[in-house]
Design a protein around this motif. Structure first.
Motif, PDB file in Angstrom:
ATOM      1  N   ASN A   1     -18.335-126.034 -33.198  1.00  0.00           N
ATOM      2  CA  ASN A   1     -18.972-126.572 -31.998  1.00  0.00           C
ATOM      3  C   ASN A   1     -18.984-125.590 -30.829  1.00  0.00           C
ATOM      4  O   ASN A   1     -20.007-125.412 -30.174  1.00  0.00           O
ATOM      5  N   CYS A   2     -17.849-124.973 -30.548  1.00  0.00           N
ATOM      6  CA  CYS A   2     -17.773-124.054 -29.410  1.00  0.00           C
ATOM      7  C   CYS A   2     -18.562-122.772 -29.665  1.00  0.00           C
ATOM      8  O   CYS A   2     -19.080-122.167 -28.715  1.00  0.00           O
ATOM      9  N   GLN A   3     -18.691-122.350 -30.907  1.00  0.00           N
ATOM     10  CA  GLN A   3     -19.527-121.189 -31.218  1.00  0.00           C
ATOM     11  C   GLN A   3     -20.994-121.508 -30.952  1.00  0.00           C
ATOM     12  O   GLN A   3     -21.725-120.699 -30.380  1.00  0.00           O
TER      13      GLN A   3
ATOM     14  N   CYS B   1     -14.450-124.360 -23.477  1.00  0.00           N
ATOM     15  CA  CYS B   1     -14.854-125.276 -24.556  1.00  0.00           C
ATOM     16  C   CYS B   1     -13.613-125.732 -25.314  1.00  0.00           C
ATOM     17  O   CYS B   1     -13.088-124.999 -26.154  1.00  0.00           O
TER      18      CYS B   1
ATOM     19  N   GLN C   1     -13.584-127.798 -35.776  1.00  0.00           N
ATOM     20  CA  GLN C   1     -13.202-127.980 -34.375  1.00  0.00           C
ATOM     21  C   GLN C   1     -12.054-127.053 -33.995  1.00  0.00           C
ATOM     22  O   GLN C   1     -11.356-127.280 -33.029  1.00  0.00           O
TER      23      GLN C   1
ATOM     24  N   LYS D   1     -11.071-127.960 -27.855  1.00  0.00           N
ATOM     25  CA  LYS D   1     -11.092-128.341 -29.271  1.00  0.00           C
ATOM     26  C   LYS D   1     -11.802-129.684 -29.484  1.00  0.00           C
ATOM     27  O   LYS D   1     -12.416-129.919 -30.513  1.00  0.00           O
TER      28      LYS D   1
ATOM     29  N   THR E   1     -12.126-122.474 -30.155  1.00  0.00           N
ATOM     30  CA  THR E   1     -12.192-122.911 -28.765  1.00  0.00           C
ATOM     31  C   THR E   1     -12.371-121.698 -27.863  1.00  0.00           C
ATOM     32  O   THR E   1     -12.165-120.562 -28.280  1.00  0.00           O
ATOM     33  N   THR E   2     -12.774-121.961 -26.646  1.00  0.00           N
ATOM     34  CA  THR E   2     -12.833-120.932 -25.618  1.00  0.00           C
ATOM     35  C   THR E   2     -12.208-121.517 -24.357  1.00  0.00           C
ATOM     36  O   THR E   2     -11.864-122.702 -24.322  1.00  0.00           O
TER      37      THR E   2
ATOM     38  N   PHE F   1     -14.453-130.770 -28.035  1.00  0.00           N
ATOM     39  CA  PHE F   1     -15.902-130.700 -27.804  1.00  0.00           C
ATOM     40  C   PHE F   1     -16.672-130.844 -29.117  1.00  0.00           C
ATOM     41  O   PHE F   1     -16.350-130.193 -30.107  1.00  0.00           O
TER      42      PHE F   1
ATOM     43  N   GLY G   1     -19.161-116.813 -31.075  1.00  0.00           N
ATOM     44  CA  GLY G   1     -18.333-117.418 -30.041  1.00  0.00           C
ATOM     45  C   GLY G   1     -17.773-116.396 -29.075  1.00  0.00           C
ATOM     46  O   GLY G   1     -17.056-116.741 -28.130  1.00  0.00           O
TER      47      GLY G   1
END
Length: 144
Positions: free
Chosen positions: A42-44, A83, A76, A85, A79-80, A87, A15
């Motif tokens: 998910n964000c990774q 992106c 979840q 939480k 985050t980025t 997503f 990520g």
């Protein structure tokens, strides 16, 4: 050592864009196959895909596994700035199926995915092969 000729096993925070850039630089990119067996958040998964998909050779494959945990709250947390939480990667895959089917029509986008195959917990995306010339005639999407 677990090393095989032609294989690059890369370890780190998928990520983190700096880590991903380092992987691409260290390995040289230009991958035939990428298997994302990473952090499963998910964000990774999305961060890796955004950075690594362009490094797949035409005709190459990108595998993503353990997608079934995408809706679990514990997956979840990562985050980025781009992106949130909320997503969920499988939702993005569903959008990409529309893109693949409609190829730019009906609000979809046209891009370089030739196919998507999903099964329980995992998907593989295939990149369109380069056009090849056969007897002076360009043949689109012909496997090399």
């Amino acid at each position: 050592q677990g090393k095989l000729d032609g294989f690059n096993v890369l370890v780190g925070d998928q990520g983190n864009n700096a880590t991903l850039d380092g992987w691409i630089e260290t390995s040289g990119g230009d991958f035939d196959v990428i298997i994302d067996d990473g952090g499963h958040h998910n964000c990774q998964i999305m961060a890796s895909f955004v950075k690594l998909w362009p490094t797949i050779k035409p005709g190459g494959l990108y595998f993503i596994e353990d997608l079934s945990v995408g809706k679990w709250r514990g997956y979840q947390r990562h985050t980025t700035s781009v992106c949130p939480k909320s997503f969920v990667f499988s939702t993005k895959l569903k959008e990409w199926v529309d893109d693949l089917i409609y190829q730019g029509a009906y609000g979809s986008r046209k891009w370089d995915v030739q196919f998507m195959f999903c099964q329980a917990e995992a998907c593989v995306l295939g990149k369109k092969p380069e056009k090849v010339i056969i007897e002076g005639v360009a043949q689109a999407d012909t496997p090399i």
